[in-house]
Motif scaffolding. Sequence first.
Motif, PDB file in Angstrom:
ATOM      1  N   CYS A  28       1.038  -0.943   0.163  1.00  0.00           N
ATOM      2  CA  CYS A  28       0.154  -0.028  -0.131  1.00  0.00           C
ATOM      3  C   CYS A  28       1.143   1.394   0.007  1.00  0.00           C
ATOM      4  CB  CYS A  28      -1.073   0.034   1.321  1.00  0.00           C
ATOM      5  SG  CYS A  28      -2.269  -1.201   1.224  1.00  0.00           S
ATOM      6  N   SER A  29       0.333   2.353  -0.618  1.00  0.00           N
ATOM      7  CA  SER A  29       1.230   3.423  -0.867  1.00  0.00           C
ATOM      8  C   SER A  29       1.398   4.173   0.626  1.00  0.00           C
ATOM      9  CB  SER A  29       0.650   4.458  -2.011  1.00  0.00           C
ATOM     10  OG  SER A  29      -0.652   4.602  -1.804  1.00  0.00           O
ATOM     11  N   ARG A  30       0.458   4.059   1.365  1.00  0.00           N
ATOM     12  CA  ARG A  30       0.257   4.643   2.696  1.00  0.00           C
ATOM     13  C   ARG A  30      -0.334   3.833   3.588  1.00  0.00           C
ATOM     14  NH1 ARG A  30      -3.473   7.003  -0.615  1.00  0.00           N
ATOM     15  NH2 ARG A  30      -5.709   7.035   0.352  1.00  0.00           N
ATOM     16  N   ASP A  31      -0.171   4.081   4.986  1.00  0.00           N
ATOM     17  CA  ASP A  31      -0.869   3.410   6.124  1.00  0.00           C
ATOM     18  C   ASP A  31      -2.137   4.232   6.608  1.00  0.00           C
ATOM     19  OD1 ASP A  31      -1.606   1.857   8.095  1.00  0.00           O
ATOM     20  OD2 ASP A  31       0.095   2.083   9.105  1.00  0.00           O
ATOM     21  N   PRO A  48      10.294   3.847   5.765  1.00  0.00           N
ATOM     22  CA  PRO A  48      10.360   5.126   6.260  1.00  0.00           C
ATOM     23  C   PRO A  48       9.333   5.966   5.560  1.00  0.00           C
ATOM     24  CG  PRO A  48      12.633   4.060   6.111  1.00  0.00           C
ATOM     25  CD  PRO A  48      11.593   3.143   5.526  1.00  0.00           C
ATOM     26  N   ASP A  49       9.155   5.942   4.262  1.00  0.00           N
ATOM     27  CA  ASP A  49       8.404   7.040   3.362  1.00  0.00           C
ATOM     28  C   ASP A  49       6.886   6.757   3.653  1.00  0.00           C
ATOM     29  OD1 ASP A  49       8.183   4.522   1.996  1.00  0.00           O
ATOM     30  OD2 ASP A  49       8.892   5.413   0.145  1.00  0.00           O
ATOM     31  N   GLY A  50       6.453   5.728   4.657  1.00  0.00           N
ATOM     32  CA  GLY A  50       5.146   5.398   4.873  1.00  0.00           C
ATOM     33  C   GLY A  50       4.377   4.467   4.168  1.00  0.00           C
ATOM     34  N   ARG A  51       5.202   3.739   3.261  1.00  0.00           N
ATOM     35  CA  ARG A  51       4.438   2.690   2.466  1.00  0.00           C
ATOM     36  C   ARG A  51       4.514   1.360   3.488  1.00  0.00           C
ATOM     37  NH1 ARG A  51       6.866   1.117  -3.270  1.00  0.00           N
ATOM     38  NH2 ARG A  51       8.918   1.015  -1.735  1.00  0.00           N
ATOM     39  N   VAL A  52       3.275   0.382   3.351  1.00  0.00           N
ATOM     40  CA  VAL A  52       3.147  -0.477   4.122  1.00  0.00           C
ATOM     41  C   VAL A  52       3.075  -2.044   3.176  1.00  0.00           C
ATOM     42  CG1 VAL A  52       1.490  -1.794   5.470  1.00  0.00           C
ATOM     43  CG2 VAL A  52       1.639   0.674   5.530  1.00  0.00           C
TER      44      VAL A  52
END
Length: 413
Positions: free
Chosen positions: A116-119, A147-151
């Motif tokens: 996923c691109s973001r949490d 670190p860039d927020g991807r999950v």
Amino acid sequence: MGILYEDVVVIRQAEKPGESTVITVNCPDKTGLGCDLCRVILLFGLSICRGDVSTDGKWCYLVFWVMGEPTTRWSLLKKRLLEVCPSYFSTSRIYYYRPENQQRKPPDVFLLKFWCSRDRIGLLHDVTEVLCELELTIKRVKISTTPDGRVMDLFFVTDTRELLHTKVRQEETILRLEDVLGKALISCEIELAGPDVTACSQGSSFLLSAITEDMFSLELPAGHLNGFRDCSPVTITVDNSLSPSHTLIQILCQDHKGLIYDIMRTVKDYNIQVSYGRFFSNPKGNCEVDLFIMQADGKKIVDPNKQDALCSRLRMELLHPLRVAVVSRGPDTELLVANPVELSGRGRPLVFHDITLAHKILNISIFSVEIGRHMIHDREWEVYRILHDETDEDLVPRNKIQDLVRKILMGWE
């Protein structure tokens, strides 16, 4: 001896909101059948408010009055209940007794991997809810946040329908995940998990000794403290005077989600046969249970030590069916939830679903998850280890996290 296929499980749905649905099961008997049926009922999110069980040792008749949601899939529930009945479907459309030596092979484990691109808060619960609806049983979970927020989420699952190896079933699963994850979903893959991949999913086997002693004690703490403050007393009495061949166990306790399952799995693990049972839960949340039981040799339980051991275990399972604790893991906060595994190897249903629901309600992000099994005090436990996002640690007190998780697991919230 046999009965018609359509009579093995009969479900009479409630006619009005607030009324109970009646489930009737009429089939050959086996030790632990009540446990297996109650587990399926719990898996579908239903609560048993009343029940009657009777058997002559060869054939049994069970009636459950259950409360459910309007979205309950009753036809699927009937199918799953039929699968645990000790019988099989013949060409004559008659069910007969199925020999116990006909064991099914363990289900295949599949790896569901998606980026996923973001949490976001509640993402893990939304995914877990979809997997439950698809009848995919979660065996292990591994979450990594970059670190860039991807999950990246790794779910090791088995398929109740045994179809996840097919392209159609995989596409159905991916489409359902796309619906709930939306544009945040980057990619999704499903593959059969080989032994090497499954081994990498085991997670850490290390548990602090202090946690082991406090969380997994099989003895009740003095005054029923340390996690028992929400519980009413449990009263268990044994009577051998009412039947020449059965021991009567009477239980008075506070109701909770899966209570009848907890009683039946304990009795099953002791290899005890329930010949007759009656249970009733009133609107105030109190439950009364009467069980006429016998040992595997067909005799009543007269040994005081065996009586004490059974009553002690029942009392513990009813007061403390799940263990919940929030502990420090270095600078971070970790939630630990544990439940005993049946001797048959099955864990409690919907535990991870309820854990993620509590985090969604509390608006807490989950940084990582490990699900593993541990042998502690000669007993196997399924342990969920949830590491919280460090940015959320100071926002919600630890006791509030622990209390809400436990209340949802027990059905009190």
